[in-house]
Design an enzyme around this catalytic site. Structure first.
Site, PDB file in Angstrom:
ATOM      1  N   CYS A 204      16.662  -0.563 -45.572  1.00 54.47           N
ATOM      2  CA  CYS A 204      17.354  -1.986 -45.472  1.00 54.47           C
ATOM      3  C   CYS A 204      17.005  -2.458 -44.123  1.00 54.47           C
ATOM      4  O   CYS A 204      16.352  -1.951 -43.317  1.00 54.47           O
ATOM      5  CB  CYS A 204      18.804  -1.642 -45.684  1.00 54.47           C
ATOM      6  SG  CYS A 204      19.345  -1.377 -47.322  1.00 54.47           S
TER       7      CYS A 204
ATOM      8  N   HIS B  29      22.503  -5.518 -44.169  1.00 50.82           N
ATOM      9  CA  HIS B  29      23.953  -4.851 -44.245  1.00 50.82           C
ATOM     10  C   HIS B  29      24.189  -4.687 -42.867  1.00 50.82           C
ATOM     11  O   HIS B  29      23.523  -4.910 -41.933  1.00 50.82           O
ATOM     12  CB  HIS B  29      23.986  -3.632 -44.904  1.00 50.82           C
ATOM     13  CG  HIS B  29      23.239  -2.525 -44.631  1.00 50.82           C
ATOM     14  ND1 HIS B  29      23.616  -1.658 -43.552  1.00 50.82           N
ATOM     15  CD2 HIS B  29      22.122  -1.845 -45.401  1.00 50.82           C
ATOM     16  CE1 HIS B  29      22.556  -0.696 -43.387  1.00 50.82           C
ATOM     17  NE2 HIS B  29      22.022  -0.832 -44.436  1.00 50.82           N
TER      18      HIS B  29
END
Length: 277
Positions: free
Chosen positions: A247, A237
């Site tokens: 992430c 992201h």
């Protein structure tokens, strides 16, 4: 200890069936998560929001030592394309790359406990054994580094080889996006990150990493085949200038480039972990 802000989103999950040719996928029965901290291990959802799916585009624990061999994981497949190997990877990691994959995104952490990493997309032409590197991009991974036994809330990114089949975001898909893309207002991260940085815009573009999730569904899908304890919601992201919960984050320009480049027909995968995983 600083905590990720909880996202406030309302979602009706948009699911689509999409075959992932040539990959051996394990299916395990799990339960859906209901609490997802922002920017990593799961992202809070509710199931009463309108989905705006676009179909036109197409945690803290004792540091661990990387496994000597790649662990078996859902959506990670054995087999190696013969020829020139991708540099900087262990034999085990190379063998976990599917033989039919022609796009491999390599995320290399600076160290087992570091949240700084670099990313290179390797590609090979059809019927070619030669892997060609693209540009090197800087990235962030989880606040406490990496683990080969990821679990919910450990602030570590999971080591492994995973397929990339689905994308989405708060913003529309960039022109030329090839992965199925869920354009959805529920991709919102509010509050601040681990180091107090604002999270606004972090989910403008996301690409789901197929760790403990069902391929062929929106990144917002909360189903966890391994169960809740093993975490999930691990995405590529937009970077928010700080470490994530699990992430891998990249600058907006890089996310747009990846969305235009990653192609389901080329069976893209991500290889992620500390140096020489």
């Amino acid at each position: 200890m600083a905590r990720h802000a909880q996202t406030r989103a309302r979602t009706r999950l948009s699911r689509r069936s999409k075959a992932v040719g040539g990959l051996a996928l394990s299916t395990l029965v799990g339960t859906a998560l209901w609490a997802w901290p922002a920017s990593g291990d799961d992202h809070e959802t509710r199931t009463d929001a309108k989905s705006t799916t676009s179909t036109t585009a197409s945690g803290p624990d004792t540091p661990r030592t990387p496994a000597a061999a790649a662990k078996s994981a859902p959506n990670a497949a054995p087999g190696l394309a013969a020829g020139q190997p991708i540099p900087g990877l262990s034999d085990a990691a190379r063998k976990a790359i599917p033989a039919n994959s022609r796009q491999v995104l390599v995320v290399t952490g600076k160290g087992m406990d570091s949240y700084e990493s670099q990313v290179v997309l390797y590609t090979r032409a059809e019927d070619s054994d030669s892997w060609e590197p693209g540009p090197t991009w800087s990235a962030h991974n989880a606040a406490h580094g990496w683990t080969d036994n990821h679990h919910y809330g450990d602030l570590r990114s999971p080591i492994g080889v995973y397929t990339l089949t689905d994308a989405g975001g708060r913003l529309p898909a960039p022109d030329g996006t090839k992965l199925p893309y869920d354009h959805n207002d529920s991709f919102v991260a509010d509050g601040t990150g681990v180091e107090g940085e604002p999270l606004a815009g972090a989910f403008d573009y996301v690409i789901a990493i197929n760790y403990n999730r069902d391929p062929g569904t929106s990144p917002l899908d909360p189903h966890r085949p391994w169960g809740d304890f093993k975490g999930g919601g691990v995405w590529l992201h937009v970077d928010h200038d700080g470490p994530t919960q699990g992430c891998v984050s990249l600058k907006p320009k890089v996310m747009r480039e990846l969305l235009r480049t990653l192609d389901p027909a080329l069976h893209p995968v991500i290889v992620m972990g500390p140096a020489h995983y």
